[in-house]
Design a protein around this motif. Structure first.
Motif, PDB file in Angstrom:
ATOM      1  N   ASN A  95      39.486  33.231  47.717  1.00 42.94           N
ATOM      2  CA  ASN A  95      39.345  34.663  47.947  1.00 42.94           C
ATOM      3  C   ASN A  95      40.455  35.394  47.198  1.00 42.94           C
ATOM      4  O   ASN A  95      41.292  34.760  46.554  1.00 42.94           O
ATOM      5  CB  ASN A  95      39.362  34.981  49.454  1.00 42.94           C
ATOM      6  CG  ASN A  95      40.596  34.438  50.142  1.00 42.94           C
ATOM      7  OD1 ASN A  95      41.699  34.573  49.629  1.00 42.94           O
ATOM      8  ND2 ASN A  95      40.405  33.805  51.294  1.00 42.94           N
ATOM      9  N   ALA A  96      40.452  36.698  47.284  1.00 44.58           N
ATOM     10  CA  ALA A  96      41.428  37.501  46.547  1.00 44.58           C
ATOM     11  C   ALA A  96      42.857  37.202  46.967  1.00 44.58           C
ATOM     12  O   ALA A  96      43.787  37.362  46.179  1.00 44.58           O
ATOM     13  CB  ALA A  96      41.124  38.983  46.732  1.00 44.58           C
ATOM     14  N   ILE A  97      43.047  36.728  48.188  1.00 48.13           N
ATOM     15  CA  ILE A  97      44.397  36.456  48.696  1.00 48.13           C
ATOM     16  C   ILE A  97      44.941  35.135  48.151  1.00 48.13           C
ATOM     17  O   ILE A  97      46.095  35.060  47.734  1.00 48.13           O
ATOM     18  CB  ILE A  97      44.394  36.450  50.244  1.00 48.13           C
ATOM     19  CG1 ILE A  97      44.009  37.833  50.748  1.00 48.13           C
ATOM     20  CG2 ILE A  97      45.736  35.995  50.792  1.00 48.13           C
ATOM     21  CD1 ILE A  97      43.703  37.888  52.221  1.00 48.13           C
ATOM     22  N   ILE A  99      43.706  33.247  45.515  1.00 50.98           N
ATOM     23  CA  ILE A  99      43.318  32.871  44.156  1.00 50.98           C
ATOM     24  C   ILE A  99      44.533  32.615  43.276  1.00 50.98           C
ATOM     25  O   ILE A  99      44.531  31.682  42.469  1.00 50.98           O
ATOM     26  CB  ILE A  99      42.365  33.911  43.505  1.00 50.98           C
ATOM     27  CG1 ILE A  99      41.673  33.315  42.268  1.00 50.98           C
ATOM     28  CG2 ILE A  99      43.099  35.180  43.144  1.00 50.98           C
ATOM     29  CD1 ILE A  99      40.650  32.292  42.585  1.00 50.98           C
ATOM     30  N   GLN A 103      45.279  29.337  40.880  1.00 47.14           N
ATOM     31  CA  GLN A 103      44.966  29.691  39.496  1.00 47.14           C
ATOM     32  C   GLN A 103      45.366  28.582  38.522  1.00 47.14           C
ATOM     33  O   GLN A 103      44.590  28.211  37.636  1.00 47.14           O
ATOM     34  CB  GLN A 103      45.656  30.989  39.112  1.00 47.14           C
ATOM     35  CG  GLN A 103      45.415  31.401  37.672  1.00 47.14           C
ATOM     36  CD  GLN A 103      46.048  32.733  37.338  1.00 47.14           C
ATOM     37  OE1 GLN A 103      46.509  33.449  38.218  1.00 47.14           O
ATOM     38  NE2 GLN A 103      46.077  33.065  36.070  1.00 47.14           N
ATOM     39  N   LYS A 124      35.372  33.357  40.107  1.00 46.77           N
ATOM     40  CA  LYS A 124      36.060  34.064  41.194  1.00 46.77           C
ATOM     41  C   LYS A 124      37.454  34.512  40.748  1.00 46.77           C
ATOM     42  O   LYS A 124      37.881  35.627  41.050  1.00 46.77           O
ATOM     43  CB  LYS A 124      36.185  33.170  42.425  1.00 46.77           C
ATOM     44  CG  LYS A 124      34.903  33.001  43.193  1.00 46.77           C
ATOM     45  CD  LYS A 124      35.143  32.153  44.430  1.00 46.77           C
ATOM     46  CE  LYS A 124      33.906  32.050  45.281  1.00 46.77           C
ATOM     47  NZ  LYS A 124      34.160  31.289  46.516  1.00 46.77           N
ATOM     48  N   PHE A 128      38.467  38.370  40.953  1.00 48.48           N
ATOM     49  CA  PHE A 128      39.546  38.783  41.854  1.00 48.48           C
ATOM     50  C   PHE A 128      40.731  39.368  41.093  1.00 48.48           C
ATOM     51  O   PHE A 128      41.492  40.154  41.626  1.00 48.48           O
ATOM     52  CB  PHE A 128      40.009  37.616  42.724  1.00 48.48           C
ATOM     53  CG  PHE A 128      38.965  37.146  43.714  1.00 48.48           C
ATOM     54  CD1 PHE A 128      38.052  38.017  44.282  1.00 48.48           C
ATOM     55  CD2 PHE A 128      38.901  35.814  44.075  1.00 48.48           C
ATOM     56  CE1 PHE A 128      37.098  37.581  45.183  1.00 48.48           C
ATOM     57  CE2 PHE A 128      37.952  35.363  44.985  1.00 48.48           C
ATOM     58  CZ  PHE A 128      37.048  36.262  45.536  1.00 48.48           C
ATOM     59  N   GLN A 129      40.888  38.973  39.829  1.00 45.30           N
ATOM     60  CA  GLN A 129      41.985  39.509  39.017  1.00 45.30           C
ATOM     61  C   GLN A 129      41.526  40.671  38.138  1.00 45.30           C
ATOM     62  O   GLN A 129      42.263  41.108  37.260  1.00 45.30           O
ATOM     63  CB  GLN A 129      42.599  38.394  38.169  1.00 45.30           C
ATOM     64  CG  GLN A 129      43.287  37.351  39.017  1.00 45.30           C
ATOM     65  CD  GLN A 129      43.858  36.218  38.203  1.00 45.30           C
ATOM     66  OE1 GLN A 129      43.556  36.044  37.030  1.00 45.30           O
ATOM     67  NE2 GLN A 129      44.694  35.423  38.833  1.00 45.30           N
ATOM     68  N   HIS A 130      40.302  41.143  38.366  1.00 49.05           N
ATOM     69  CA  HIS A 130      39.736  42.305  37.667  1.00 49.05           C
ATOM     70  C   HIS A 130      39.674  42.105  36.156  1.00 49.05           C
ATOM     71  O   HIS A 130      39.861  43.047  35.395  1.00 49.05           O
ATOM     72  CB  HIS A 130      40.507  43.581  38.017  1.00 49.05           C
ATOM     73  CG  HIS A 130      40.571  43.828  39.483  1.00 49.05           C
ATOM     74  ND1 HIS A 130      39.524  44.344  40.199  1.00 49.05           N
ATOM     75  CD2 HIS A 130      41.553  43.579  40.389  1.00 49.05           C
ATOM     76  CE1 HIS A 130      39.854  44.423  41.473  1.00 49.05           C
ATOM     77  NE2 HIS A 130      41.075  43.951  41.621  1.00 49.05           N
ATOM     78  N   GLU A 164      34.672  41.463  46.971  1.00 49.59           N
ATOM     79  CA  GLU A 164      34.678  41.691  45.531  1.00 49.59           C
ATOM     80  C   GLU A 164      33.605  40.909  44.783  1.00 49.59           C
ATOM     81  O   GLU A 164      33.006  41.434  43.843  1.00 49.59           O
ATOM     82  CB  GLU A 164      36.051  41.341  44.955  1.00 49.59           C
ATOM     83  CG  GLU A 164      37.110  42.371  45.292  1.00 49.59           C
ATOM     84  CD  GLU A 164      38.409  42.080  44.581  1.00 49.59           C
ATOM     85  OE1 GLU A 164      38.454  42.224  43.342  1.00 49.59           O
ATOM     86  OE2 GLU A 164      39.364  41.707  45.281  1.00 49.59           O
ATOM     87  N   TRP A 168      30.788  42.680  42.599  1.00 49.35           N
ATOM     88  CA  TRP A 168      30.687  42.396  41.166  1.00 49.35           C
ATOM     89  C   TRP A 168      29.280  41.918  40.815  1.00 49.35           C
ATOM     90  O   TRP A 168      28.717  42.342  39.808  1.00 49.35           O
ATOM     91  CB  TRP A 168      31.725  41.349  40.768  1.00 49.35           C
ATOM     92  CG  TRP A 168      31.708  41.073  39.296  1.00 49.35           C
ATOM     93  CD1 TRP A 168      32.302  41.812  38.312  1.00 49.35           C
ATOM     94  CD2 TRP A 168      31.037  39.993  38.636  1.00 49.35           C
ATOM     95  NE1 TRP A 168      32.041  41.258  37.084  1.00 49.35           N
ATOM     96  CE2 TRP A 168      31.273  40.135  37.257  1.00 49.35           C
ATOM     97  CE3 TRP A 168      30.264  38.926  39.075  1.00 49.35           C
ATOM     98  CZ2 TRP A 168      30.769  39.261  36.316  1.00 49.35           C
ATOM     99  CZ3 TRP A 168      29.761  38.040  38.130  1.00 49.35           C
ATOM    100  CH2 TRP A 168      30.011  38.202  36.772  1.00 49.35           C
TER     101      TRP A 168
END
Length: 187
Positions: A95-97, A99, A103, A124, A128-130, A164, A168
């Motif tokens: 998840n975004a938290i 990731i 990485q 993902k 999550f890192q846009h 997200e 997306w």
């Protein structure tokens, strides 16, 4: 596959063992006993690598054949740890938290592990890192390489409103979501 893959290593050891004895420039020749010890040592290392590769590959295949059911890795592979890293990564809910924490592992597996690149985890990470252009490019590549797998990923994120990734996926053009590869590239 890496150059030190077990069969390549074995072929190298056999080739070295069969080399003709060179004429030494200096009179320093190694005895037959040393050559036997060296060959036995090289053979033992080959067997270790081969057994380690087979055990890691066996775990990897059992994981895939079980449809990614939870699986613990009792003893990690020494030479082929990406098999075990892949299994661990597939069992983590990214998840975004968390990731950023994973990485490095995702990128290492993507660069090294040709058997099953963790495309979903990499997607993902990009979302999550846009990193929208990388995410879109990867989605198109996933559609080309594995249309069925891509459609499963789309279905998962359309059904589960997980923030997200769901947002997306909703923003992507319909041809890409349906995996019409020719039309997905044009939009």
């Amino acid at each position: 596959y890496p150059l030190w893959y077990a069969t390549s290593l074995f072929a190298f050891v056999v080739a070295v063992a069969l080399l003709p004895e060179p004429k030494p420039l200096l009179s320093m020749s190694l005895g037959a006993g040393f050559k036997k010890i060296f060959f036995a040592f090289a053979l033992a290392i080959f067997i270790w690598i081969y057994v380690d590769q087979m055990a890691g590959f066996d775990r990897f295949m059992r994981f895939h054949l079980s449809n990614h059911e939870s699986m613990s890795v009792e003893e990690k592979s020494w030479w082929f740890s990406p098999y075990d890293d892949y299994i661990e990564l597939q069992q983590i809910q990214l998840n975004a938290i968390n990731i950023a924490q994973h990485q490095h592992q995702i990128i290492n597996l993507t660069n090294y592990f040709t058997m099953a690149i963790p495309f979903h985890a990499l997607l993902k990470m990009y979302v999550f890192q846009h990193q929208w252009s990388q995410a879109r490019g990867l989605a198109e590549r996933m559609c080309e390489l594995d249309p069925t797998g891509w459609r499963k990923i789309v279905a998962i994120h359309q059904l589960h409103h997980d923030g997200e990734m769901h947002d997306w996926i909703k923003q992507q053009p319909l041809p890409l979501l349906q995996c019409n590869a020719k039309q997905g590239k044009q939009n």
